[in-house]
Design an enzyme around this catalytic site. Structure first.
Site, short mmCIF file in Angstrom:
data_model
loop_
_atom_site.label_atom_id
_atom_site.label_comp_id
_atom_site.label_asym_id
_atom_site.label_seq_id
_atom_site.Cartn_x
_atom_site.Cartn_y
_atom_site.Cartn_z
N ASP A 8 0.89 -1.17 0.00
CA ASP A 8 0.00 0.00 0.00
C ASP A 8 0.92 1.22 0.00
O ASP A 8 1.45 1.60 1.04
CB ASP A 8 -0.90 0.00 1.24
N GLU A 67 -1.23 -1.40 -4.94
CA GLU A 67 -2.44 -0.63 -5.24
C GLU A 67 -2.18 0.34 -6.38
O GLU A 67 -1.13 0.97 -6.44
CB GLU A 67 -2.89 0.13 -3.98
N ASP A 139 -2.44 0.85 7.34
CA ASP A 139 -1.68 0.72 6.10
C ASP A 139 -1.22 -0.72 5.86
O ASP A 139 -1.21 -1.20 4.73
CB ASP A 139 -0.48 1.68 6.10
#
Length: 173
Positions: A8, A67, A139
């Site tokens: 992430d 991502e 996160d």
């Protein structure tokens, strides 16, 4: 068996999560955050690259999932996020890892069942799916959710390929 590293990305905090997939079973291997406490962007990018490289060395993943960039509220944030993603991807490519990208909405849909899920819902489902004793940091939970999404997407793709092959061989009707 496959080990998947989920990332992430962020210019200040980059979450990571590592899981092992054996068939349909997922096992938690590790997670955390790379925190960049310096102010200048080039130094932060260097720390992200070094951190991701260290994680790859430690866990020896087979796949790298990250991502995709979303439209940030301002262009400066989007550019910094893109640069953070870039150095993380370079760390993976330098180790010859295949890179897979997933939209945040797809990750939430896969893990929670709702594409507009809240962070707390993602944390709860990651905890449940990986049988963790507590919710991971936000996160890190997002990174684990990205890795879980890769497992589901790749497993579905493999099943579809097998079905097509069987259909071509006349085994399915």
């Amino acid at each position: 068996m496959a080990i998947i590293l989920g990332i992430d990305p962020g210019s200040r905090i980059t979450g990571y999560g590592v899981i092992r997939q054996v068939g349909r079973q997922l096992t938690y291997l590790g997670s955390g955050c790379i925190r960049t406490k310096v102010d200048d962007l080039p130094s932060r990018l260097k720390l992200i690259y070094a951190g991701v490289t260290e994680i790859i060395t430690q866990f020896q993943p087979d796949y790298f999932a990250i991502e995709q960039v979303f439209m940030a509220k301002n262009a400066d944030s989007a550019l910094k996020l893109g640069q953070a993603r870039g150095v993380a991807i370079v760390a993976a490519v330098n180790r010859e890892l295949p890179v897979f990208e997933y939209a945040a909405r797809q990750v939430k849909q896969t893990v929670v069942g709702i594409g507009s899920a809240e962070k707390s819902q993602v944390q709860h489902m990651v905890r449940t799916l990986l049988k963790l004793p507590a919710n991971p940091q936000a996160d890190a939970a997002d990174a684990l959710a990205i890795a879980i999404t890769h497992c589901h997407v790749s497993q579905n793709a493999m099943q579809m390929s097998e079905s097509r092959l069987n259909l071509a061989r006349g085994r399915l009707r």
